[in-house]
Enzyme design. Structure first.
Site, PDB file in Angstrom:
ATOM      1  N   PRO A  84       0.827  -1.211   0.000  1.00  0.00           N
ATOM      2  CA  PRO A  84       0.000   0.000   0.000  1.00  0.00           C
ATOM      3  C   PRO A  84       0.860   1.261   0.000  1.00  0.00           C
ATOM      4  O   PRO A  84       1.894   1.315   0.662  1.00  0.00           O
ATOM      5  CB  PRO A  84      -0.786  -0.113   1.319  1.00  0.00           C
ATOM      6  CG  PRO A  84       0.114  -0.880   2.228  1.00  0.00           C
ATOM      7  CD  PRO A  84       0.883  -1.844   1.334  1.00  0.00           C
ATOM      8  N   ARG A 116      -0.697   4.934  -1.339  1.00  0.00           N
ATOM      9  CA  ARG A 116      -1.617   6.060  -1.165  1.00  0.00           C
ATOM     10  C   ARG A 116      -2.434   5.959   0.135  1.00  0.00           C
ATOM     11  O   ARG A 116      -2.633   6.947   0.829  1.00  0.00           O
ATOM     12  CB  ARG A 116      -2.581   6.078  -2.361  1.00  0.00           C
ATOM     13  CG  ARG A 116      -3.450   7.310  -2.434  1.00  0.00           C
ATOM     14  CD  ARG A 116      -4.542   7.128  -3.483  1.00  0.00           C
ATOM     15  NE  ARG A 116      -4.080   6.601  -4.728  1.00  0.00           N
ATOM     16  CZ  ARG A 116      -3.716   7.327  -5.799  1.00  0.00           C
ATOM     17  NH1 ARG A 116      -3.774   8.636  -5.732  1.00  0.00           N
ATOM     18  NH2 ARG A 116      -3.326   6.736  -6.902  1.00  0.00           N
ATOM     19  N   TYR A 144      -3.587  13.709 -14.003  1.00  0.00           N
ATOM     20  CA  TYR A 144      -4.729  12.767 -13.922  1.00  0.00           C
ATOM     21  C   TYR A 144      -6.067  13.477 -13.721  1.00  0.00           C
ATOM     22  O   TYR A 144      -7.035  12.819 -13.293  1.00  0.00           O
ATOM     23  CB  TYR A 144      -4.550  11.799 -12.740  1.00  0.00           C
ATOM     24  CG  TYR A 144      -3.150  11.323 -12.489  1.00  0.00           C
ATOM     25  CD1 TYR A 144      -2.522  10.445 -13.371  1.00  0.00           C
ATOM     26  CD2 TYR A 144      -2.455  11.720 -11.355  1.00  0.00           C
ATOM     27  CE1 TYR A 144      -1.231  10.003 -13.128  1.00  0.00           C
ATOM     28  CE2 TYR A 144      -1.171  11.276 -11.106  1.00  0.00           C
ATOM     29  CZ  TYR A 144      -0.561  10.421 -11.994  1.00  0.00           C
ATOM     30  OH  TYR A 144       0.710   9.977 -11.736  1.00  0.00           O
ATOM     31  N   CYS A 154       4.331  28.315 -16.698  1.00  0.00           N
ATOM     32  CA  CYS A 154       3.924  28.711 -18.045  1.00  0.00           C
ATOM     33  C   CYS A 154       3.335  27.519 -18.801  1.00  0.00           C
ATOM     34  O   CYS A 154       3.922  27.042 -19.789  1.00  0.00           O
ATOM     35  CB  CYS A 154       5.118  29.296 -18.788  1.00  0.00           C
ATOM     36  SG  CYS A 154       5.931  30.552 -17.798  1.00  0.00           S
ATOM     37  N   TYR A 187       2.161  10.693  -3.738  1.00  0.00           N
ATOM     38  CA  TYR A 187       2.418  11.114  -5.114  1.00  0.00           C
ATOM     39  C   TYR A 187       2.381  12.638  -5.244  1.00  0.00           C
ATOM     40  O   TYR A 187       1.972  13.193  -6.260  1.00  0.00           O
ATOM     41  CB  TYR A 187       1.431  10.436  -6.085  1.00  0.00           C
ATOM     42  CG  TYR A 187       1.409   8.937  -5.902  1.00  0.00           C
ATOM     43  CD1 TYR A 187       2.510   8.180  -6.269  1.00  0.00           C
ATOM     44  CD2 TYR A 187       0.317   8.290  -5.322  1.00  0.00           C
ATOM     45  CE1 TYR A 187       2.519   6.802  -6.068  1.00  0.00           C
ATOM     46  CE2 TYR A 187       0.329   6.917  -5.125  1.00  0.00           C
ATOM     47  CZ  TYR A 187       1.433   6.181  -5.497  1.00  0.00           C
ATOM     48  OH  TYR A 187       1.448   4.831  -5.302  1.00  0.00           O
TER      49      TYR A 187
HETATM   50  N1  LLP Z   1       2.791  -1.711  -6.063  1.00  0.00           N
HETATM   51  C1  LLP Z   1       3.038  -1.438  -7.351  1.00  0.00           C
HETATM   52  C2  LLP Z   1       3.700  -2.465  -8.171  1.00  0.00           C
HETATM   53  C3  LLP Z   1       2.689  -0.193  -7.884  1.00  0.00           C
HETATM   54  O1  LLP Z   1       2.939   0.050  -9.163  1.00  0.00           O
HETATM   55  C4  LLP Z   1       2.062   0.774  -7.062  1.00  0.00           C
HETATM   56  C5  LLP Z   1       1.702   2.087  -7.597  1.00  0.00           C
HETATM   57  C6  LLP Z   1       1.825   0.444  -5.720  1.00  0.00           C
HETATM   58  C7  LLP Z   1       2.188  -0.809  -5.253  1.00  0.00           C
HETATM   59  C8  LLP Z   1       1.175   1.410  -4.767  1.00  0.00           C
HETATM   60  O2  LLP Z   1      -0.145   1.681  -5.144  1.00  0.00           O
HETATM   61  P1  LLP Z   1      -1.115   2.538  -4.202  1.00  0.00           P
HETATM   62  O3  LLP Z   1      -1.389   1.693  -2.959  1.00  0.00           O
HETATM   63  O4  LLP Z   1      -0.439   3.785  -3.847  1.00  0.00           O
HETATM   64  O5  LLP Z   1      -2.323   2.749  -5.031  1.00  0.00           O
HETATM   65  N2  LLP Z   1       1.003   8.776  -9.383  1.00  0.00           N
HETATM   66  C9  LLP Z   1      -0.332   8.208  -9.404  1.00  0.00           C
HETATM   67  C10 LLP Z   1      -0.370   6.797  -8.850  1.00  0.00           C
HETATM   68  C11 LLP Z   1       0.615   5.876  -9.497  1.00  0.00           C
HETATM   69  C12 LLP Z   1       0.637   4.514  -8.885  1.00  0.00           C
HETATM   70  C13 LLP Z   1       1.796   3.737  -9.378  1.00  0.00           C
HETATM   71  N3  LLP Z   1       1.949   2.451  -8.790  1.00  0.00           N
HETATM   72  C14 LLP Z   1      -1.269   9.139  -8.668  1.00  0.00           C
HETATM   73  O6  LLP Z   1      -0.830  10.173  -8.172  1.00  0.00           O
HETATM   74  O7  LLP Z   1      -2.475   8.875  -8.599  1.00  0.00           O
END
Ligand code: LLP
Length: 419
Positions: A275, A277, A317, A343, A372
């Protein structure tokens, strides 16, 4: 839930007054609440209490070493995607036996670096990566513990730019080739099959795609076992969404855990989670100051001193972030486009957002920016990376300082023929 609250109309991060903090450190800056980081990790861990589970915090979400240190002290491991993230995780004291290495393009140097660190698991995403890892590990006289990341061909994720589990996405091994690749891995002396890995996307606010993917993977595990592979671990990735104040409300970790326990209990595997986010998102806010309020031809603009280089999510996004005045006022509300100084037309945090009347010098908190946010910043327009502050009760610490204008040129050089 988080620890940003108003006291007599002033916004606080835990017990730290953000108006005073802004005067102290200057704007813009990120501020994180340590209590929220701890709380979110505990909620996730408690949801899986009694199961054999490793929570490997996804470092990419917020990678400051103090953030990692807080989570390490709660027992978190790390999901890393580069040598840099592995280095950080180790520097924060996260034990190698709690580190998994994900990513579609690990270089040979990175594989070698991670082998030297004796990490817990390589989440291998392709046949050529498997071949490279096998070669490098054999040359070192090691066997790399691996899971293959399987692409389950399930659509999920809040925005198409953060969905990873469809067959057309670059991630993972195609579903149809999984068994054959495991068979190949079994013949290799430099790798040791430990498990299966899946990650379908991010900001997922519905259990259905998770369940569909995890059920497919459970079937695969049974197939692999009948092929003679000893599968002991199942890495279910990250992806659980958080409330951003608009759109669907994601499931509570308890509901996520209940579904997972139902699907995976018969398998008798260790579960690994990544996890990001969910842990860091609502622990952080970006505090910016209004530079100008400008009357456009058809709308009013609030121009902040933070830009898309400081928080890319809205530009990348179309992400929604709540905007809170740091000092509540009784001024009549108006609709504003809230923009930064960069800009670029995409340098916009909100369109037609209703806020109490704003004036130059006012402070605005861009909420839910802990994941992020700082980790995706750049120095575009030669804007120094903004500071990160950790609040903990009444204390705060600058956990990344604002570079000076000289420091933003660090590493640059004038070519000798131009001197
Ligand atoms: N594991 C893998 C292999 C991943 O690619 C990711 C996120 C995570 C875990 C963690 O996922 P989470 O629990 O945070 O959803 N920059 C984007 C999100 C990109 C996510 C990339 N991979 C945003 O700001 O929404």
């Amino acid at each position: 839930m988080h620890h940003f609250t108003y006291r007599e109309n002033h916004l606080f991060a835990e017990d730290v007054d953000l108006t005073a903090l802004a005067d102290e450190v200057g704007t813009p800056f990120y501020v994180y609440c340590e209590a929220t980081l701890r709380r979110h990790l505990r909620i996730f861990a408690d949801a899986f209490a009694g199961t054999d589970a490793l929570i490997a915090y996804s470092v990419k979400a917020s990678s400051n070493i103090s953030v990692l240190k807080v989570l390490a002290s709660e027992g978190a491991g790390a999901d890393v995607v580069s040598a840099g993230e592995l280095h950080r995780a180790r520097a924060a004291g996260i034990a190698p036996e709690k580190i998994v290495f994900s990513g579609v393009g690990k270089t040979r140097d990175e594989l070698s670096f991670a082998l030297d660190a004796n990490i817990y698991q390589f989440n291998v995403e392709s046949e050529p990566e498997l071949v490279a890892l096998n070669e490098i590990a054999q040359a070192k006289g090691q066997r790399a513990p691996i899971a293959l990341r399987i692409n389950p061909d399930v659509a999920a994720g809040g925005h198409e730019n953060i969905s990873t589990g469809k067959s057309e996405d670059k991630f993972g091994v195609p579903w149809s080739r999984a068994r054959a690749l495991y068979a190949t891995a079994r013949t290799m002396g430099g790798v040791e099959i430990k498990g299966v890995d899946v990650h379908i996307g991010s900001q997922i606010d519905d259990l259905a795609p998770f369940e569909a993917a995890f059920k497919k993977v459970a079937v695969l595990i049974n197939d692999l076992r009948s092929d003679g592979c000893a599968i002991e671990r199942l890495d279910l990735g990250g992806g659980l969404g958080i409330p951003y104040g608009e759109g669907a409300t994601p499931p509570h970790p308890d509901a996520y855990a209940a579904m997972i326990k139902r699907v995976t209990a018969p398998l008798g595997v260790q579960l690994i989670f990544e996890p990001g986010r969910m842990i860091a998102g609502n622990a952080g806010a970006l505090i910016a100051r209004v530079i100008y309020v400008k009357d456009g031809a058809t709308r009013k603009f609030i121009i902040l001193d933070a830009g898309m280089n400081d928080l890319m999510r809205p530009a990348l996004y179309d992400a929604y972030h709540e905007l809170w005045p740091v000092v509540k006022s009784s001024d009549a509300s108006e609709a504003y486009d809230v923009v930064g100084p960069i800009c670029e037309s995409t340098d916009r945090f909100a369109k037609a957002r209703t806020l109490p009347g704003q004036h130059a010098g006012d402070l605005i908190a861009i909420m839910s920016a802990g994941a992020y946010g700082a980790s995706q910043t750049s120095q575009y327009n030669s804007r120094p990376l903004i500071p990160e502050i950790l609040a903990s009760g009444e204390r705060y610490a600058v956990i990344r300082k604002r570079p000076t204008l000289d420091e933003i040129m660090d590493g640059e050089a004038i070519a000798d023929w131009l001197r």
